[in-house]
Design a protein around this motif. Structure first.
Motif, PDB file in Angstrom:
ATOM      1  N   SER A  20       0.761  -1.449   0.102  1.00 31.28           N
ATOM      2  CA  SER A  20       0.091  -0.121   0.054  1.00 31.28           C
ATOM      3  C   SER A  20       0.847   1.265  -0.011  1.00 31.28           C
ATOM      4  O   SER A  20       2.167   1.224   0.370  1.00 31.28           O
TER       5      SER A  20
ATOM      6  N   ARG B  16      -0.058   5.775   0.393  1.00 28.53           N
ATOM      7  CA  ARG B  16      -0.880   6.848   0.439  1.00 28.53           C
ATOM      8  C   ARG B  16      -0.268   8.003  -0.445  1.00 28.53           C
ATOM      9  O   ARG B  16       0.687   8.768   0.184  1.00 28.53           O
TER      10      ARG B  16
ATOM     11  N   ARG C 112      -9.807  -1.077  -4.667  1.00 29.85           N
ATOM     12  CA  ARG C 112      -8.470  -0.942  -4.203  1.00 29.85           C
ATOM     13  C   ARG C 112      -7.910   0.274  -3.803  1.00 29.85           C
ATOM     14  O   ARG C 112      -7.186   0.630  -2.731  1.00 29.85           O
TER      15      ARG C 112
ATOM     16  N   GLN D 239      -5.290   6.710  -1.520  1.00 31.86           N
ATOM     17  CA  GLN D 239      -5.061   5.386  -0.720  1.00 31.86           C
ATOM     18  C   GLN D 239      -5.279   4.482  -1.636  1.00 31.86           C
ATOM     19  O   GLN D 239      -6.053   4.166  -2.124  1.00 31.86           O
TER      20      GLN D 239
ATOM     21  N   ASN E 161      -4.179   0.529  -2.214  1.00 32.60           N
ATOM     22  CA  ASN E 161      -3.973  -0.852  -1.284  1.00 32.60           C
ATOM     23  C   ASN E 161      -3.908  -1.809  -2.594  1.00 32.60           C
ATOM     24  O   ASN E 161      -4.308  -1.728  -3.802  1.00 32.60           O
ATOM     25  N   SER E 162      -3.490  -2.835  -2.100  1.00 29.95           N
ATOM     26  CA  SER E 162      -3.297  -4.341  -3.078  1.00 29.95           C
ATOM     27  C   SER E 162      -2.627  -3.836  -4.287  1.00 29.95           C
ATOM     28  O   SER E 162      -3.173  -4.046  -5.393  1.00 29.95           O
ATOM     29  N   LEU E 163      -1.466  -3.230  -4.389  1.00 27.76           N
ATOM     30  CA  LEU E 163      -0.899  -2.641  -5.656  1.00 27.76           C
ATOM     31  C   LEU E 163      -0.474  -3.507  -6.274  1.00 27.76           C
ATOM     32  O   LEU E 163       0.139  -4.682  -5.817  1.00 27.76           O
TER      33      LEU E 163
END
Length: 130
Positions: A17, A19, A67, A82, A84-86
């Protein structure tokens, strides 16, 4: 004239993740809808997501839906992305953009094209390794 400065990019492993932040100055941040775009090497810049002037409505590209999350803090003149789960496919330079919006359009999130936006940041690199 509005200046936008992105930060928070970097190198992350797949599944991780990050940000991103985008701080605005020189304008009235609360009167802008904010968008995020990205440009991968050799590709055109593409829409990622947008948040309404009111902050209450968001719209995302299908490729990031579920995501990525956009939020804004008007007290800090900042919009966030933000992530996530890149995935390696998320590797790109990420740009934030601002569009002046009248109050009657506070909940509009139809600004999915680059040409709708008035101001752009310089971009921040996100690299996702596999």
């Amino acid at each position: 004239q509005v200046q936008l400065v992105e930060s928070g990019g970097g190198l992350v492993q797949a599944g991780g993740s990050l940000r991103l932040s985008c701080e605005a100055s020189g304008g009235t941040f609360s009167t802008y809808a904010m968008g995020w775009f990205r440009q991968a090497p050799g590709k055109e810049r593409e829409f990622v997501g947008t948040i309404s002037r009111s902050g209450g409505v968001r719209y995302y590209a299908d490729s990031v839906k579920g995501r990525f999350t956009i939020s804004r803090d008007n007290s800090k003149n900042t919009v966030y992305l933000q992530m996530n789960s890149l995935e390696p496919e998320d590797t790109a330079v990420y740009y934030c953009a601002a569009k002046s919006v009248p109050i009657w359009a506070s909940n509009k999130v139809t600004f999915i094209k680059e040409e709708f936006y008035d101001y752009w940041g310089q971009g921040t690199q996100v690299t996702v390794s596999s």
